[in-house]
Structures are given as C-alpha cells and as structure tokens.
Design an enzyme around this catalytic site. Structure first.
Site, PDB file in Angstrom:
ATOM      1  N   ARG A 122       0.832  -1.208   0.000  1.00  0.00           N
ATOM      2  CA  ARG A 122       0.000   0.000   0.000  1.00  0.00           C
ATOM      3  C   ARG A 122       0.865   1.256   0.000  1.00  0.00           C
ATOM      4  NH1 ARG A 122      -3.949  -3.393   3.021  1.00  0.00           N
ATOM      5  NH2 ARG A 122      -2.988  -3.040   5.042  1.00  0.00           N
ATOM      6  N   ASP A 171     -16.239  -2.727  -4.683  1.00  0.00           N
ATOM      7  CA  ASP A 171     -16.343  -3.987  -3.950  1.00  0.00           C
ATOM      8  C   ASP A 171     -17.793  -4.459  -4.021  1.00  0.00           C
ATOM      9  OD1 ASP A 171     -14.434  -5.481  -1.641  1.00  0.00           O
ATOM     10  OD2 ASP A 171     -16.581  -5.873  -1.451  1.00  0.00           O
ATOM     11  N   ASP A 188      -6.773  -6.750  -6.226  1.00  0.00           N
ATOM     12  CA  ASP A 188      -6.377  -7.654  -5.145  1.00  0.00           C
ATOM     13  C   ASP A 188      -7.585  -8.470  -4.683  1.00  0.00           C
ATOM     14  OD1 ASP A 188      -4.744  -8.823  -3.143  1.00  0.00           O
ATOM     15  OD2 ASP A 188      -5.484  -7.372  -1.684  1.00  0.00           O
ATOM     16  N   CYS A 216      -3.689 -13.820  -2.908  1.00  0.00           N
ATOM     17  CA  CYS A 216      -3.471 -14.436  -1.596  1.00  0.00           C
ATOM     18  C   CYS A 216      -3.763 -15.931  -1.657  1.00  0.00           C
ATOM     19  CB  CYS A 216      -4.331 -13.758  -0.537  1.00  0.00           C
ATOM     20  SG  CYS A 216      -6.114 -13.910  -0.823  1.00  0.00           S
ATOM     21  N   PHE A 228     -11.886  -4.823  -5.665  1.00  0.00           N
ATOM     22  CA  PHE A 228     -11.972  -5.630  -4.437  1.00  0.00           C
ATOM     23  C   PHE A 228     -11.461  -4.786  -3.268  1.00  0.00           C
ATOM     24  CE2 PHE A 228     -11.174  -8.460  -8.035  1.00  0.00           C
ATOM     25  CZ  PHE A 228     -12.255  -9.316  -7.962  1.00  0.00           C
TER      26      PHE A 228
END
Length: 387
Positions: free
Chosen positions: A200, A238, A288, A328, A216
């Site tokens: 970030r 989102d 992400d 992830c 997201f």
C-alpha cells in the site's frame, strides 16, 4: 508419563530436518491416538515434538526439535515475535499489525493480530487449543493486551472474549499514520488485511496526479494510500455494500473529500466489462481479489480466474499506466502468478514492465524451511503498447 511416539518413513526426515513443519495424514502410519495432543515424531535421523490432529488432513504440526513445548517455550516464541516487530512500532504511526504469523514465527497454525492494544487470536484447528492456556498467559506477560478475542476458522462460530476488557463498539487503528475502522467481530480475516502494508505504501508513492481504480477494495486501505499520495480521483469497487460504506467512512475519518472520489458496490467483473464498453481508462489499477482456491482441486479454475480478471483489468489501464495485481491464493506460486499477469498483458497486446514484485510485510515472516508460508504475491508494472 511418556508421550506417544509416531514413527514416519525415514524419507520424510530430510524435509523435517530442513524445518518443514507439516506432515499430512497420507504420510502417517496407523496411529490410534484419538484425542489431539502432543506427540513425539521420529523420521530417520529426525526427532521432534508435534501436535497430533485426528480430524485434519494436516495431521502433525511440528513445533520443536529440542523438547516438548511448555509455558516457558511458548513465552520465548511470543517474545521473539514481539522483538521482530519493535522497529515497526517505534514511531507510533502503526497500531495494527500481526504479532504471531503461524509457521513464520515457529508457532504453526497460530495467528495473533494486534489492533490498538487488543489481540485477536486465530487457531487453524481445534486441536491447537492445547496451546491456548499457555499462549494466553504469554500474551498477557509479554504484550499486556487490553483484551484478547478468540476467533474460530469455522464459519458461523461467534468470537469469544477470553481475557481483558471488551472491545469498543467502534475501533479505529493507525497504519503508517492513516486511520482505519476495524471490525474485529464481523470483519474479514481478523478485522483488516494487514499483510499488504508495504505494498500500500508503494501505491502511495506512485499515485500522484493519477486516476486510480481499486478493485476488491474492501474497506478502502489501498484507496486511502492512493489519496494521500496525491491521486486526483480514486474509485473503490467492492461487491459488499457494507465494505464500500466503510471505505467512504475511512475517507471521512482521514479528512479526504468523499465527493471527489467514487465508492461503488458492484461485482468487479461486471464493473470492468462496463468500463471496457464505455472506453473508460485509469492511470493506476489495483486488483487484489480474495483467494480463488482453498483446495488443490480448485487450482486449475483459480488460474483461469486470475488470467481472466487481469486480462480485463489490463483493458482499463491507459498506455503507460500501472497495473498492481495481488494474489493471496497460497496454492498459486509466485512464478505462476507473475506468469499469469504477464500472459494477461500479452492477451491484450501489451508489454508488462515489472516495477515491483513483493510478498508480505515484515510482520508476516516466512520460515526458511516452509516455502508454502509465502501465500501473498504482489506484482506491479507498466503496461506499454507492443513495440
């Protein structure tokens, strides 16, 4: 009373000697211990101590080669973990961080995240509850938390206050000086996604004067950094309306004009297709998504999803703009993920010039013998026209 001993195939010894902490059930000979608990493990020249899990495919988690962990051993691991985070906490600008990162801090299956002095403990399996009394004691002695919340991996289970004061209704934490609302009871993960902190900050350093799209977005952490970095406009997308409401509130909390930015509750794939149809372009796109594969049999579909998503994202990045893509999904390797993002760019006849490739922040260390611990991938680069 001596501990039960599990003898494994000697061929597993090399991996265990190198520090790998896991043994799956298909490598376990017949073992009749019904209850979870400590066992001694032998594999060739290797000897160590593990927690036996009768109900998981991950049947053994190795903790120590020297002795069966006790209260003092666990306190030492917590103290080691805290020492690693000292520099992160020194300037007081960050009050949300991971204190214990499971295998990376040599406490397999144990996660402890800190939020403004409150500890959130997550155990990967009920079998690990054998550790809980000594872990709570160590946390109270080393960290002195305001309160300790125990969260279960299993959906539908309520978080439980196990020590200290109850959580305030609204908890605001700091990350590199930015303020974020954290919902420890109902939020995803333990409340916030702490592993992308350094990524970030990279976004902040590259956002000045740019039109930014954060896909997201959850509660808008990447968006906040982009705004502080001088982005002219940040669009946060989102599918969860509550997350978008939190993102807007986080902008207000940090003094940013919410009218100058966009907060959109929508399916990301549908949103991107609409942008493509309108010819809408951005200077910097952050993508992400949540994990696309929890099991090995989902890996093929996950790779297809990453390729499709990043291909769409490439189509809304201006020539010479930046795509910053994250994953992830632990089962997708760093090499595979980099390849998928590169292939997505090639599908759109763009060159992908990598500017940053990274994993987790410092408070998510990776044990050298446990490469699976590197679950997070972040690849950012310029998208250039074909030459």
């Amino acid at each position: 009373m001596p501990l039960p001993t599990i003898e494994l195939n000697a061929k597993l010894g090399a991996s265990l000697m190198a520090g790998h902490p896991w043994v799956y059930r298909n490598h376990i000979p017949t073992h009749t211990a019904a209850a979870p608990g400590w066992v001694r493990v032998v594999a060739g020249a290797f000897s160590g101590y593990a927690i036996w899990d009768p109900d998981s495919a991950l049947a053994l988690r190795i903790f120590s080669r020297q002795s069966c962990p006790d209260k003092a051993w666990i306190a030492d691991r917590v103290q080691e973990a805290f020492a690693l985070r000292t520099d992160l906490l020194a300037d007081g600008r960050t009050t949300a961080y991971r204190l214990i990162s499971g295998e990376g801090d040599y406490l397999p299956g144990v996660v402890v995240d800190m939020y403004e002095g409150f500890a959130v403990v997550v155990l990967d399996s009920p079998a690990l509850k054998v550790l809980l009394p000594d872990l709570l004691t160590a946390l109270c002695e080393v960290i002195r938390p305001r309160g300790i919340l125990l969260k279960q991996r299993k959906e539908g289970t309520e978080p439980q206050l196990v020590a200290g004061a109850s959580l305030p209704k609204t908890l605001v934490v700091s990350e590199n000086g930015l303020r974020l609302r954290a919902n420890l009871l109902l939020g995803q993960k333990t409340g916030l996604f702490l592993d992308h902190r350094d990524n970030r900050q990279w976004i902040e350093e590259h956002a000045k004067g740019k039109r930014v799209l954060n896909l997201f977005a959850y509660s808008g952490a990447f968006s906040l950094y982009a705004a502080r970095g001088g982005a002219t406009e940040v669009t946060s997308v989102d599918i969860a309306p509550d997350a978008i409401a939190d993102a807007r509130e986080n902008f207000r909390l940090n003094g940013f004009d919410t009218e100058a930015h966009a907060f959109i509750a929508a399916d990301v794939f549908s949103f991107l297709k609409e942008c493509v149809s309108k010819g809408e372009l951005f200077d910097l796109v952050i993508c992400d998504p949540p994990s696309f594969a929890r099991r090995i049999d989902q890996l093929k579909q996950a790779k297809k999803a990453y390729l499709s998503l990043n291909s769409l994202a490439c189509r809304v990045v201006k020539p010479g703009g930046i795509l910053a893509s994250g994953s992830c999904t632990a089962r997708v390797s760093p090499d595979d993920f980099r390849g998928l993002v590169t292939e997505a760019a090639l599908q759109q006849q763009r060159r992908f010039q990598i500017l940053r490739e990274a994993a987790h922040a410092l408070d998510h260390p990776i044990a050298a013998g446990h490469p699976e611990g590197r679950y997070l991938k972040f690849v950012a680069g310029r998208l250039l026209p074909q030459a």
